[in-house]
Scaffold this motif. Sequence first.
Motif, PDB file in Angstrom:
ATOM      1  N   CYS A 172      39.673 -27.681 -25.073  1.00  0.00           N
ATOM      2  CA  CYS A 172      38.310 -27.763 -24.528  1.00  0.00           C
ATOM      3  C   CYS A 172      37.924 -26.454 -23.849  1.00  0.00           C
ATOM      4  N   ALA A 176      34.792 -26.073 -26.462  1.00  0.00           N
ATOM      5  CA  ALA A 176      34.539 -27.484 -26.181  1.00  0.00           C
ATOM      6  C   ALA A 176      33.850 -28.218 -27.339  1.00  0.00           C
ATOM      7  N   ALA A 179      36.430 -28.936 -30.000  1.00  0.00           N
ATOM      8  CA  ALA A 179      37.379 -29.932 -29.491  1.00  0.00           C
ATOM      9  C   ALA A 179      36.760 -31.321 -29.570  1.00  0.00           C
ATOM     10  N   THR A 180      35.463 -31.413 -29.230  1.00  0.00           N
ATOM     11  CA  THR A 180      34.764 -32.695 -29.305  1.00  0.00           C
ATOM     12  C   THR A 180      34.707 -33.196 -30.740  1.00  0.00           C
ATOM     13  N   HIS A 186      35.653 -34.585 -23.940  1.00  0.00           N
ATOM     14  CA  HIS A 186      35.648 -33.472 -22.997  1.00  0.00           C
ATOM     15  C   HIS A 186      35.225 -33.909 -21.596  1.00  0.00           C
ATOM     16  N   SER A 190      37.499 -33.610 -18.200  1.00  0.00           N
ATOM     17  CA  SER A 190      37.124 -32.699 -17.129  1.00  0.00           C
ATOM     18  C   SER A 190      37.005 -33.436 -15.801  1.00  0.00           C
TER      19      SER A 190
ATOM     20  N   HIS B  72      32.290 -37.433 -29.671  1.00  0.00           N
ATOM     21  CA  HIS B  72      33.748 -37.341 -29.808  1.00  0.00           C
ATOM     22  C   HIS B  72      34.326 -38.500 -30.618  1.00  0.00           C
TER      23      HIS B  72
END
Lengths: 283, 235
Positions: A172, A176, A179-180, A186, A190, B72
């Motif tokens: 991330c 980010a 990664a998502t 994320h 966090s 996600h």
Amino acid sequence: MPHLTLLEQALISGILAGGLYGLLALGLSLSWGLLRLVNLGHFAMALLAAYLTWYLGTAFAIAPWWAGVAIVVAFFVYGVALHWVFMRFRVTEMGSMLITFGIAVIVESTIQTIWTADFRRYETALAGASFVVGALYVPMLNLAAFVVAALLAVLTWAWLRFATIGKALRACAEDAPIATAFGINHRALSFLLSGICAAYAGIAGVFIALIATLAPSEIWTWIGVVFAVVIIGRLGNPIGALAGGILIGVCEAMTMAVADPAWAPLVSFSLLIALLLFRPRWI
Amino acid sequence: MLLEAQNLSVGYGGAPAITDISIAIDAGEIVAVIGPNGAGKSTLVNCIAGLLRPQAGRLRFAGGDLAAVAAHRICGQGIALVPEGRRLFAGMSVQENLEIGAYRRGARQMQLEGIERVYALFPMLRLRRQQMAGTLSGGQQQMVAIGRALMARPRLLLLDEPSLGLAPSVVEEVFEVVRAIHAQGIAILLVEQNVALALAIADRAYVLEEGRIVAAGVPAALLAQSRIREAYLGL
């Protein structure tokens, strides 16, 4: 030329003081390196934790470790809430510095209002305890702080390096959105990290209460030193934060022993500037 | 249909990047999207991958509404992205990049098996598995990017400009791999500047210009149109 024992003693107290710097730097380094948020409130929260430990201990006779447990839980919640505010208002790296500076001022004033600007000293049974190695004194509480700092640094490093969540956090920090796209939540991560960073401030605070004399203005004396530690240790690098803390702690203690205590604060920044100028490969 | 976009519009702030686009991809198909720079090809791909959200229109995947799925969780539906410019996690090792590819719940248990499959597909990555991804050559990085996406065990693979910035011999290698992935039954949406290569490999293609679809069909039919031949192949 000072006596050799004096230098050895300075080395030991430097290393031990460095552990505390590393402990303070850990949470700051993680949130700066992995969340891109510079949390100046970190120092204020650590001092608040120190006052709470002292207050709970002297007014209610609550042992520091129990106070520590309560503080860690409460500070974790605070860290999550703080991050919620950062997310809600889409705070940038620069913005986070301004907001947390404000938090630091508010916390300092709050401490001053409740507990006044008088110096406070937490007298515990272990406060004066130390053991002797040869001609050298090793104070117990400082050693305990160092051990906890080293343990947390290594555990955090291993967590980031080997755990699935740790790897996801590093991903991330690098990219980010991508990664998502690979299924990493994320936001949730966090929040977790912000909570952990705040909890680390709490742990540092408990040891500050046990070791140091407390005054509200202490917040500002740490900022300079610990900033240097974080940058020397590289952002987001737990072992680096500890190593940087030890480096600065030892340099300060040596300066105090060889020259004059008044020169000590100059050392951390001279060191930082020198390292930034010459940038050795490990920086 | 595996993926179905109907009258899809996506934009950045107020500026629309793609307008009123309808495309469909069937299971196991390779579909190419070609068009000039800035036509909105990457926007389309990034929207399907969840990096951008649709502003209007419908986007359905395997019968479900993608617009209602959190960003996600889109990967978990069976969609994996090989982004333009590769966008590896440069400070992480090759192996860690692949592990992140298998982060989603459905893929995590099969992580070790998946890594073996990627190394079988790209043997040279096995030798470099501890190397930081950012220190690899462009072609090797592209292979990690494709491997990372395969780790998610997708039903639809989104390939955004896989040949960009690569030497011709490496481009051929990459397209060999694309064929091999297709042979496993994975549907592929291929965005590509190299129109000749894209049309050679695709079952069907869409031509995107200024955010709108201006032509669609099988490659042979598109190549029969002189306007497309002139604009994209210079013939």
